[in-house]
Scaffold this motif. Structure first.
Motif, PDB file in Angstrom:
ATOM      1  N   LYS A 149      -5.985 -11.310  -1.374  1.00  0.00           N
ATOM      2  CA  LYS A 149      -5.350 -12.150  -2.385  1.00  0.00           C
ATOM      3  C   LYS A 149      -3.842 -12.360  -2.177  1.00  0.00           C
ATOM      4  N   ALA A 192       4.018  -0.982   4.921  1.00  0.00           N
ATOM      5  CA  ALA A 192       2.919  -0.008   4.782  1.00  0.00           C
ATOM      6  C   ALA A 192       3.098   1.083   5.838  1.00  0.00           C
ATOM      7  N   ARG A 193       2.278   2.137   5.715  1.00  0.00           N
ATOM      8  CA  ARG A 193       2.422   3.267   6.647  1.00  0.00           C
ATOM      9  C   ARG A 193       1.733   3.005   7.979  1.00  0.00           C
ATOM     10  N   SER A 234       0.669   6.340  -5.830  1.00  0.00           N
ATOM     11  CA  SER A 234       1.972   6.196  -5.169  1.00  0.00           C
ATOM     12  C   SER A 234       2.976   5.375  -5.986  1.00  0.00           C
ATOM     13  N   PHE A 235       2.566   4.893  -7.188  1.00  0.00           N
ATOM     14  CA  PHE A 235       3.460   4.019  -7.964  1.00  0.00           C
ATOM     15  C   PHE A 235       4.802   4.688  -8.284  1.00  0.00           C
ATOM     16  N   LYS A 278      -1.925  -2.913 -11.543  1.00  0.00           N
ATOM     17  CA  LYS A 278      -2.744  -2.043 -12.369  1.00  0.00           C
ATOM     18  C   LYS A 278      -3.555  -1.129 -11.447  1.00  0.00           C
ATOM     19  N   HIS A 303      -3.996  -9.275 -13.024  1.00  0.00           N
ATOM     20  CA  HIS A 303      -4.138 -10.686 -12.657  1.00  0.00           C
ATOM     21  C   HIS A 303      -5.180 -11.419 -13.496  1.00  0.00           C
ATOM     22  N   ARG A 312     -11.986   0.856   0.958  1.00  0.00           N
ATOM     23  CA  ARG A 312     -10.969   1.029  -0.096  1.00  0.00           C
ATOM     24  C   ARG A 312     -10.988   2.424  -0.706  1.00  0.00           C
ATOM     25  N   GLN A 355     -10.502   7.640  -5.994  1.00  0.00           N
ATOM     26  CA  GLN A 355      -9.774   8.410  -7.007  1.00  0.00           C
ATOM     27  C   GLN A 355      -9.833   7.742  -8.379  1.00  0.00           C
ATOM     28  N   ASP A 377     -10.659   0.865 -12.555  1.00  0.00           N
ATOM     29  CA  ASP A 377     -10.327  -0.260 -11.674  1.00  0.00           C
ATOM     30  C   ASP A 377     -10.342  -1.591 -12.427  1.00  0.00           C
TER      31      ASP A 377
HETATM   32  P1  NDP Z   1      -6.368  -0.070  -0.565  1.00  0.00           P
HETATM   33  O1  NDP Z   1      -7.271   1.101  -0.620  1.00  0.00           O
HETATM   34  O2  NDP Z   1      -6.685  -1.142   0.389  1.00  0.00           O
HETATM   35  O3  NDP Z   1      -4.878   0.479  -0.370  1.00  0.00           O
HETATM   36  C1  NDP Z   1      -3.754  -0.339  -0.099  1.00  0.00           C
HETATM   37  C2  NDP Z   1      -2.911   0.330   0.968  1.00  0.00           C
HETATM   38  O4  NDP Z   1      -2.347   1.528   0.437  1.00  0.00           O
HETATM   39  C3  NDP Z   1      -3.713   0.761   2.183  1.00  0.00           C
HETATM   40  O5  NDP Z   1      -3.761  -0.270   3.131  1.00  0.00           O
HETATM   41  C4  NDP Z   1      -2.938   1.957   2.676  1.00  0.00           C
HETATM   42  O6  NDP Z   1      -1.881   1.501   3.498  1.00  0.00           O
HETATM   43  C5  NDP Z   1      -2.325   2.553   1.432  1.00  0.00           C
HETATM   44  N1  NDP Z   1      -3.113   3.688   0.941  1.00  0.00           N
HETATM   45  C6  NDP Z   1      -4.461   3.818   0.865  1.00  0.00           C
HETATM   46  N2  NDP Z   1      -4.797   4.994   0.337  1.00  0.00           N
HETATM   47  C7  NDP Z   1      -3.638   5.622   0.089  1.00  0.00           C
HETATM   48  C8  NDP Z   1      -3.318   6.888  -0.483  1.00  0.00           C
HETATM   49  N3  NDP Z   1      -4.281   7.729  -0.883  1.00  0.00           N
HETATM   50  N4  NDP Z   1      -1.999   7.200  -0.617  1.00  0.00           N
HETATM   51  C9  NDP Z   1      -1.031   6.358  -0.242  1.00  0.00           C
HETATM   52  N5  NDP Z   1      -1.284   5.156   0.311  1.00  0.00           N
HETATM   53  C10 NDP Z   1      -2.558   4.798   0.461  1.00  0.00           C
HETATM   54  O7  NDP Z   1      -6.282  -0.638  -2.054  1.00  0.00           O
HETATM   55  P2  NDP Z   1      -6.196  -2.101  -2.621  1.00  0.00           P
HETATM   56  O8  NDP Z   1      -5.339  -2.937  -1.761  1.00  0.00           O
HETATM   57  O9  NDP Z   1      -7.544  -2.570  -2.917  1.00  0.00           O
HETATM   58  O10 NDP Z   1      -5.489  -1.821  -4.028  1.00  0.00           O
HETATM   59  C11 NDP Z   1      -4.121  -1.538  -4.152  1.00  0.00           C
HETATM   60  C12 NDP Z   1      -3.711  -1.806  -5.587  1.00  0.00           C
HETATM   61  O11 NDP Z   1      -4.005  -3.168  -5.889  1.00  0.00           O
HETATM   62  C13 NDP Z   1      -4.474  -0.987  -6.620  1.00  0.00           C
HETATM   63  O12 NDP Z   1      -3.582  -0.613  -7.624  1.00  0.00           O
HETATM   64  C14 NDP Z   1      -5.518  -1.955  -7.180  1.00  0.00           C
HETATM   65  O13 NDP Z   1      -5.802  -1.673  -8.526  1.00  0.00           O
HETATM   66  C15 NDP Z   1      -4.789  -3.274  -7.074  1.00  0.00           C
HETATM   67  N6  NDP Z   1      -5.667  -4.449  -6.991  1.00  0.00           N
HETATM   68  C16 NDP Z   1      -6.546  -4.590  -5.949  1.00  0.00           C
HETATM   69  C17 NDP Z   1      -7.326  -5.737  -5.852  1.00  0.00           C
HETATM   70  C18 NDP Z   1      -8.288  -5.960  -4.741  1.00  0.00           C
HETATM   71  O14 NDP Z   1      -9.003  -6.974  -4.774  1.00  0.00           O
HETATM   72  N7  NDP Z   1      -8.344  -5.091  -3.742  1.00  0.00           N
HETATM   73  C19 NDP Z   1      -7.210  -6.832  -6.848  1.00  0.00           C
HETATM   74  C20 NDP Z   1      -6.269  -6.562  -7.909  1.00  0.00           C
HETATM   75  C21 NDP Z   1      -5.532  -5.414  -7.940  1.00  0.00           C
HETATM   76  P3  NDP Z   1      -1.178   2.414   4.610  1.00  0.00           P
HETATM   77  O15 NDP Z   1      -2.089   3.544   4.936  1.00  0.00           O
HETATM   78  O16 NDP Z   1      -0.971   1.468   5.750  1.00  0.00           O
HETATM   79  O17 NDP Z   1       0.085   2.823   3.968  1.00  0.00           O
END
Ligand code: NDP
Ligand code: BG6
Length: 507
Positions: free
Chosen positions: A25, A50-51, A135-136, A160, A190, A237, A243, A249
């Motif tokens: 998105k 990102a990491r 991580s927020f 969220k 959203h 994911r 978690q 979610d």
């Molecule tokens: P992901 O699981 O894809 O995580 C996003 C990124 O965060 C990963 O690519 C990774 O990047 C890093 N990550 C993953 N796990 C951990 C961890 N345990 N600790 C620290 N970093 C981590 O999640 P989403 O992208 O699906 O969701 C992220 C946020 O977006 C959430 O808050 C979700 O509620 C929100 N969201 C998601 C939607 C969706 O469609 N996916 C839609 C609307 C909201 P790296 O390892 O490279 O740092």
């Protein structure tokens, strides 16, 4: 606080750039923002952060899985221009380490210094935290410390769910309000940016409110059903989803926003304060859901190559996270008391469907024998009266009144089910700008860049949402063993029994 639509430089940082949201998105919507000219005037940089060990080329490759190259040469030019703006910055030391943010700051400053004769104008920084919520707080603290430049206009957008329960939501609120002014902080859900959410408001508080607004109450409604069904699972994911589970979610936030819009009293104004006050007032009347009024499930393997949730390599082998949940809630106020609200959300189900339906009471004194219809979400073959109003997001944006009319023609006087669909697209004016149909994130990113908080969440609201789900997230989710259902099925049949129990209770 600046409302300028002109900056020397605009930086939009996507934290979590390697993730699911970014791919599905965020980047596609930023691309649409770019093509539609939604970025304020000024040089633009989009930084993925990102990491993961990625190069800018790797990130582009990932993005191109969802942003397809257009055929039209003029669109192709925009496409190439967009990708030139996007670069990757690695959070090498993790999201909890200041060094990662010092690198980001350096990269942002470097681009802002290179603004030629635009010196003297302000720079805008929008930092979008699309990370797992664990991580927020780290991100928020480090952004403030390393990337908040008082000589620039800074905004932070947080995804969220806001916390995991009431306690953590309060802690998050304390941290965020301690760090940021309310005006610089954008909490995104959203579903508030969705067209259909706004259609609920238009229907309830616009022209039709005198004639049809009365339908929205216990006098007409037998029960309300809110469904969120997806055909895909939580593949890849696990880092986030495992978690949090489906309740945190989507149910405690997205589905509650739809419920608020369908049930709250008329806001005093279409302003951030007016809307959040109306939602908060409603949420305060919602009773905490009882654990016995919840069913949680998790998908197992399905046909073909569809793997069970627990088989995903990012998920714990013995995970109890729910990928499906059904729950019944009640609103204790004059308008809604005793009306069951049936909420159901699930991944890896048989169809993509997101909708809210008011199911009206039967006419006990009807002259006719009333037709029945299958209610779509039932795994069992249940039938109920065909008498409802639906606000649908998926599979198509629609507002549909299901009723019955006389069977057309024929000698017998019989009723047959029919539907009245509001033609949402007929409102098109022919004006390209007015008719442009932004996706939810596209709409919200533009709003955040323009400093408009109307369709964002108030921290107080985020806190109140949790009281509804408090017992579920502490006593059921990840505590109770979820019922297993097959990938691609209609979900566990126990969910139907839950609704049947509550609807029959009211009959
Ligand atoms: P992901 O699981 O894809 O995580 C996003 C990124 O965060 C990963 O690519 C990774 O990047 C890093 N990550 C993953 N796990 C951990 C961890 N345990 N600790 C620290 N970093 C981590 O999640 P989403 O992208 O699906 O969701 C992220 C946020 O977006 C959430 O808050 C979700 O509620 C929100 N969201 C998601 C939607 C969706 O469609 N996916 C839609 C609307 C909201 P790296 O390892 O490279 O740092
Ligand atoms: C997100 C959830 O908030 O919303 C995802 O984290 C879900 O699990 C997504 O898939 C659904 O959004 P939409 O707009 O596609 O209905």
């Amino acid at each position: 606080m600046s409302q300028s639509s002109e900056y020397a430089h605009v930086t939009f940082v996507v934290m979590g750039a390697s993730g699911d949201l970014a791919k599905k998105k965020t980047f596609p919507c930023l691309y649409r923002n770019f093509c539609h000219g939604d970025f304020p005037n000024g040089q633009v940089s989009i930084l993925g952060f990102a990491r993961s060990k990625l190069s800018t080329e790797d990130l582009h490759k990932k993005m191109k899985e969802t942003i397809k190259e257009p055929q039209d040469p003029s669109e192709k030019q925009k496409y190439d221009e967009f990708f030139k703006l996007v670069e990757y910055v690695r959070a090498e030391n993790g999201y909890d380490h200041p060094e990662s943010y010092a690198t980001l700051e350096k990269e942002m400053s470097k681009r802002e210094e290179n603004i030629g004769d635009a010196k003297g104008k302000e720079c805008l920084r929008v930092l979008y935290v699309a990370l797992p919520p664990s991580s927020f707080e780290d991100a928020a603290k480090n952004i403030k410390q390393a990337c908040w430049n008082t000589e620039k206009v800074n905004r932070v957008i947080i995804e969220k769910p806001f916390g995991r329960d009431t306690k953590s939501a309060r802690e998050l609120a304390k941290t965020l309000t301690g760090l940021y002014n309310k005006a610089d902080l954008f909490l995104v859900d959203h579903y508030l940016g969705k067209e259909i959410a706004k259609q609920i408001l238009a229907f309830r508080f616009g022209e039709s409110s005198t004639a049809l607004g009365g339908m929205f109450s216990r006098n007409s409604v037998e029960y309300v059903a809110v469904q969120f069904k997806e055909t895909f699972g939580a593949e890849g994911r696990g880092g986030y989803f495992d978690q949090f589970g489906i309740v945190r979610d989507v149910m405690e936030n997205h589905l509650m926003e739809f419920i608020c819009f369908a049930t709250m009293e008329q806001p005093t104004a279409l302003t951030p304060e007016g809307l959040s006050e109306a939602r908060i007032n409603l949420l305060k009347s919602v009773a905490t859901i009882k654990p016995e009024d919840v069913v949680v499930g998790q998908y197992g393997a399905g046909k073909g190559d569809k793997k069970a949730y627990r088989e995903d390599e990012t998920v714990q082998d013995d995970s109890k996270a729910s990928t499906f949940a059904a729950a019944v809630l009640y609103i204790n106020n004059d308008r809604w008391s005793d009306v069951p609200f049936y909420l159901m959300a699930g991944k890896a189900l048989d169809e993509d469907r997101v909708e809210l339906t008011l199911h009206f009471k039967d006419n006990q004194k009807s002259l006719f024998s009333l037709p029945e219809a299958h209610v779509k979400f039932f795994a069992k073959d249940l039938k109920l009266p065909h008498n409802s109003l639906t606000f649908r997001d998926k599979p198509a944006e629609e507002v549909v009144l299901a009723t019955s009319t006389k069977q057309h023609g024929g000698y017998a006087f019989e009723l047959a089910p029919t539907e009245l669909k509001l033609d949402l697209k007929s409102t098109r004016s022919g004006d390209k700008d007015k008719d442009y149909d932004p996706q939810s994130y596209e709409f919200l990113f533009k709003a955040a860049m323009e400093n408009d908080q109307t369709w964002f969440v108030d921290m107080k609201e985020a806190e109140v949402q949790w009281h509804v789900w408090e017992d579920v997230v502490t006593q059921v989710e990840q505590v109770v063993e979820p019922v297993m259902y097959e990938y691609g099925s209609k979900g566990p049949k126990e969910a139907d029994d839950l609704l049947a129990k509550h609807v029959q209770r009211r009959r």
